[in-house]
Design a protein around this motif. Structure first.
Motif, PDB file in Angstrom:
ATOM      1  N   VAL A   1      -6.953  10.885  -7.542  1.00  0.00           N
ATOM      2  CA  VAL A   1      -5.936  11.855  -7.942  1.00  0.00           C
ATOM      3  C   VAL A   1      -6.078  12.234  -9.406  1.00  0.00           C
ATOM      4  N   GLN A   2      -6.400  11.257 -10.252  1.00  0.00           N
ATOM      5  CA  GLN A   2      -6.554  11.540 -11.676  1.00  0.00           C
ATOM      6  C   GLN A   2      -7.680  12.538 -11.902  1.00  0.00           C
ATOM      7  N   ALA A   3      -8.725  12.462 -11.068  1.00  0.00           N
ATOM      8  CA  ALA A   3      -9.858  13.379 -11.214  1.00  0.00           C
ATOM      9  C   ALA A   3      -9.469  14.811 -10.864  1.00  0.00           C
ATOM     10  N   GLU A   4      -8.545  14.999  -9.937  1.00  0.00           N
ATOM     11  CA  GLU A   4      -8.172  16.356  -9.532  1.00  0.00           C
ATOM     12  C   GLU A   4      -6.873  16.835 -10.179  1.00  0.00           C
ATOM     13  N   ALA A   5      -6.212  15.967 -10.965  1.00  0.00           N
ATOM     14  CA  ALA A   5      -4.933  16.332 -11.581  1.00  0.00           C
ATOM     15  C   ALA A   5      -5.158  17.204 -12.818  1.00  0.00           C
ATOM     16  N   PRO A   6      -4.263  18.149 -13.086  1.00  0.00           N
ATOM     17  CA  PRO A   6      -4.347  18.924 -14.332  1.00  0.00           C
ATOM     18  C   PRO A   6      -4.186  18.019 -15.552  1.00  0.00           C
ATOM     19  N   ALA A   7      -4.574  18.533 -16.704  1.00  0.00           N
ATOM     20  CA  ALA A   7      -4.559  17.720 -17.925  1.00  0.00           C
ATOM     21  C   ALA A   7      -3.146  17.264 -18.292  1.00  0.00           C
ATOM     22  N   GLY A   8      -2.115  18.003 -17.887  1.00  0.00           N
ATOM     23  CA  GLY A   8      -0.753  17.656 -18.255  1.00  0.00           C
ATOM     24  C   GLY A   8      -0.111  16.592 -17.398  1.00  0.00           C
ATOM     25  N   VAL A   9      -0.814  16.105 -16.380  1.00  0.00           N
ATOM     26  CA  VAL A   9      -0.256  15.100 -15.467  1.00  0.00           C
ATOM     27  C   VAL A   9      -0.860  13.737 -15.770  1.00  0.00           C
ATOM     28  N   SER A  10      -0.008  12.736 -15.914  1.00  0.00           N
ATOM     29  CA  SER A  10      -0.477  11.362 -16.117  1.00  0.00           C
ATOM     30  C   SER A  10      -0.111  10.512 -14.916  1.00  0.00           C
ATOM     31  N   VAL A  11      -1.039   9.664 -14.501  1.00  0.00           N
ATOM     32  CA  VAL A  11      -0.815   8.748 -13.381  1.00  0.00           C
ATOM     33  C   VAL A  11      -0.798   7.335 -13.951  1.00  0.00           C
ATOM     34  N   LEU A  12       0.383   6.709 -13.995  1.00  0.00           N
ATOM     35  CA  LEU A  12       0.569   5.422 -14.651  1.00  0.00           C
ATOM     36  C   LEU A  12       0.624   4.292 -13.638  1.00  0.00           C
ATOM     37  N   ARG A  13       0.376   3.068 -14.108  1.00  0.00           N
ATOM     38  CA  ARG A  13       0.386   1.875 -13.259  1.00  0.00           C
ATOM     39  C   ARG A  13       1.416   0.877 -13.762  1.00  0.00           C
ATOM     40  N   ASP A  14       2.090   0.251 -12.811  1.00  0.00           N
ATOM     41  CA  ASP A  14       3.033  -0.832 -13.121  1.00  0.00           C
ATOM     42  C   ASP A  14       2.884  -1.863 -11.997  1.00  0.00           C
ATOM     43  N   TYR A  15       1.866  -2.717 -12.124  1.00  0.00           N
ATOM     44  CA  TYR A  15       1.492  -3.625 -11.043  1.00  0.00           C
ATOM     45  C   TYR A  15       1.995  -5.045 -11.304  1.00  0.00           C
ATOM     46  N   ASP A  16       2.308  -5.725 -10.218  1.00  0.00           N
ATOM     47  CA  ASP A  16       2.605  -7.154 -10.251  1.00  0.00           C
ATOM     48  C   ASP A  16       1.321  -7.894  -9.847  1.00  0.00           C
ATOM     49  N   PRO A  17       0.620  -8.517 -10.795  1.00  0.00           N
ATOM     50  CA  PRO A  17      -0.687  -9.113 -10.479  1.00  0.00           C
ATOM     51  C   PRO A  17      -0.612 -10.339  -9.572  1.00  0.00           C
ATOM     52  N   SER A  18       0.591 -10.857  -9.326  1.00  0.00           N
ATOM     53  CA  SER A  18       0.712 -12.079  -8.513  1.00  0.00           C
ATOM     54  C   SER A  18       0.762 -11.801  -7.011  1.00  0.00           C
ATOM     55  N   ILE A  19       0.726 -10.545  -6.618  1.00  0.00           N
ATOM     56  CA  ILE A  19       0.852 -10.208  -5.193  1.00  0.00           C
ATOM     57  C   ILE A  19      -0.377 -10.695  -4.438  1.00  0.00           C
ATOM     58  N   PRO A  20      -0.189 -11.455  -3.356  1.00  0.00           N
ATOM     59  CA  PRO A  20      -1.346 -11.939  -2.592  1.00  0.00           C
ATOM     60  C   PRO A  20      -1.972 -10.832  -1.752  1.00  0.00           C
ATOM     61  N   GLU A  21      -3.111 -11.147  -1.147  1.00  0.00           N
ATOM     62  CA  GLU A  21      -3.791 -10.179  -0.289  1.00  0.00           C
ATOM     63  C   GLU A  21      -2.978  -9.927   0.975  1.00  0.00           C
ATOM     64  N   LEU A  22      -3.138  -8.735   1.525  1.00  0.00           N
ATOM     65  CA  LEU A  22      -2.504  -8.427   2.805  1.00  0.00           C
ATOM     66  C   LEU A  22      -3.579  -8.082   3.823  1.00  0.00           C
ATOM     67  N   LEU A  23      -3.207  -8.134   5.098  1.00  0.00           N
ATOM     68  CA  LEU A  23      -4.119  -7.749   6.163  1.00  0.00           C
ATOM     69  C   LEU A  23      -3.915  -6.277   6.470  1.00  0.00           C
ATOM     70  N   GLY A  24      -4.966  -5.492   6.324  1.00  0.00           N
ATOM     71  CA  GLY A  24      -4.824  -4.071   6.574  1.00  0.00           C
ATOM     72  C   GLY A  24      -6.161  -3.386   6.709  1.00  0.00           C
ATOM     73  N   ASP A  25      -6.106  -2.148   7.153  1.00  0.00           N
ATOM     74  CA  ASP A  25      -7.284  -1.293   7.262  1.00  0.00           C
ATOM     75  C   ASP A  25      -7.391  -0.509   5.957  1.00  0.00           C
ATOM     76  N   ARG A  26      -8.405  -0.799   5.179  1.00  0.00           N
ATOM     77  CA  ARG A  26      -8.516  -0.218   3.844  1.00  0.00           C
ATOM     78  C   ARG A  26      -8.518   1.306   3.885  1.00  0.00           C
ATOM     79  N   GLU A  27      -9.318   1.898   4.759  1.00  0.00           N
ATOM     80  CA  GLU A  27      -9.437   3.349   4.797  1.00  0.00           C
ATOM     81  C   GLU A  27      -8.124   4.000   5.209  1.00  0.00           C
ATOM     82  N   GLN A  28      -7.427   3.398   6.179  1.00  0.00           N
ATOM     83  CA  GLN A  28      -6.171   3.987   6.627  1.00  0.00           C
ATOM     84  C   GLN A  28      -5.084   3.873   5.568  1.00  0.00           C
TER      85      GLN A  28
END
Length: 355
Positions: A216-243
């Protein structure tokens, strides 16, 4: 005669074991007792709340201060059903609550019991949304079957005409027929969504979000910022990566269109404990918030945005959110939305561990 052993369970332990929030106040509406469920419901600390006035410790009850004082003065209790209690800027909590004066006291205090309804309302809303989604999907399957057969015939006839009349004048028209038939075929396939079950494997949710963020950052206009606020302690989940990438990408691209070239999108992760999705109680779920500061979704549209072909944009197809919902549901998860001008949040809940 054998005596039964004396119970070592105290009244305070019994109160803390209740799922109903309980708080007691004295004649000055100062808190004399509250249990753990009350702390959790309102996000307060027992140590800080004891001795404080009720409306200072629990601002959600400020609008009811006069009524509580009247109940205290007249020693007459009351019951309220499905009351939404709010604190400035925070999401409200919906409760049934009962206020009972302490009988026989010279300066009567009040016992306030509050039963949170949010979990029950969420279960009911989830079941209703799932029923609507299933009905819509069955309708689309039926329509797709009825559309695909004539489309195949139209395309085949156009190909025969192309061979029968190979000159450029006729080829121009047959090419239009074939191209439009293929476009309708692709639209029907998108309506049906993915045609395979999730291929689940252990994955890091932040790796999925980072992949989407970079796209998304690659296709976003220069005026749009995509920020992160992650909790690094979250364990892995079972899922389909592509979906899961597809589901998150659909929602983030909607946010990108909402901010319209100048704004902020935030990707946030947290964990929630003892969370109910549908009728299943999960010990631990990951909460993924996708927040934008766009103009918001009209209240009349919030309950409809997950239906196929419903969109607030003239050029939109109305398929991104229904497909995201289908993919998340196929992982046992849930999508919710809340919106007001300047803040729209789509929240994905994905099970990490279930009981």
């Amino acid at each position: 005669m054998n005596r039964l052993p004396r119970s070592r369970v105290t009244a305070e332990e019994v109160l803390d074991g209740l799922t109903m929030a309980v708080v007691a106040v004295d004649d000055g509406l100062r808190i004399t007792m509250l249990n753990s469920a009350c702390e959790s419901l309102f996000g307060i600390s027992r140590r800080m709340a004891l001795g404080a006035t009720l409306t200072d410790a629990i601002p959600h009850l400020k609008p009811y201060e006069d009524r509580l004082r009247t109940a205290q003065a007249s020693t007459t209790g009351f019951i309220e059903r499905e009351t939404e209690l709010r604190r400035n800027g925070d999401p409200g909590v919906t409760v049934d609550w009962t206020v009972t004066p302490f009988a026989g006291a010279r300066k009567p205090g009040l016992l306030i019991e509050l039963q949170s309804l949010d979990r029950h309302l969420r279960i009911s809303r989830d079941e209703q949304l799932q029923a609507h989604f299933d009905a819509s999907r069955e309708l689309i399957r039926g329509l797709a079957h009825e559309i695909k057969n004539p489309l195949g015939g139209i395309r085949g006839a156009a190909q025969l005409l192309e061979r029968e009349y190979p000159d450029d004048g006729h080829r121009e028209y047959t090419a239009v027929i074939i191209r439009e038939a293929d476009r309708l075929q692709n639209l029907v396939n998108r309506l049906l969504g993915p045609n395979r079950l999730p291929q689940k494997a252990a994955l890091n949710v932040h790796e999925v979000l980072e992949h989407v963020r970079q796209l998304v950052q690659a296709e976003a206009p220069a005026g749009v910022s995509v920020l992160r606020d992650y909790d690094p302690s979250i364990p892995e989940l079972l899922g389909d990566r592509e979906q899961l990438i597809q589901a998150v990408l659909n929602i983030v691209r909607n946010a990108l269109q909402a901010v319209d070239g100048d704004g902020r999108i935030v990707l946030r992760t947290r964990t929630r404990r003892q969370f109910t999705i549908g009728a299943v109680r999960h010990k631990l779920v990951v909460q993924i918030d996708i927040e934008d500061d766009g103009p918001g979704i009209p209240p009349s549209m919030v309950e409809k945005i997950f239906y196929p072909m419903v969109t607030t944009r003239a050029e939109g197809t109305g398929l991104g959110l229904p497909i995201a919902q289908y993919l998340v549901h196929s992982h046992g998860g849930l999508i919710e939305c809340r919106s007001r001008p300047g803040c729209t949040v789509f929240t994905l809940y994905m099970p990490l561990e279930s009981t």
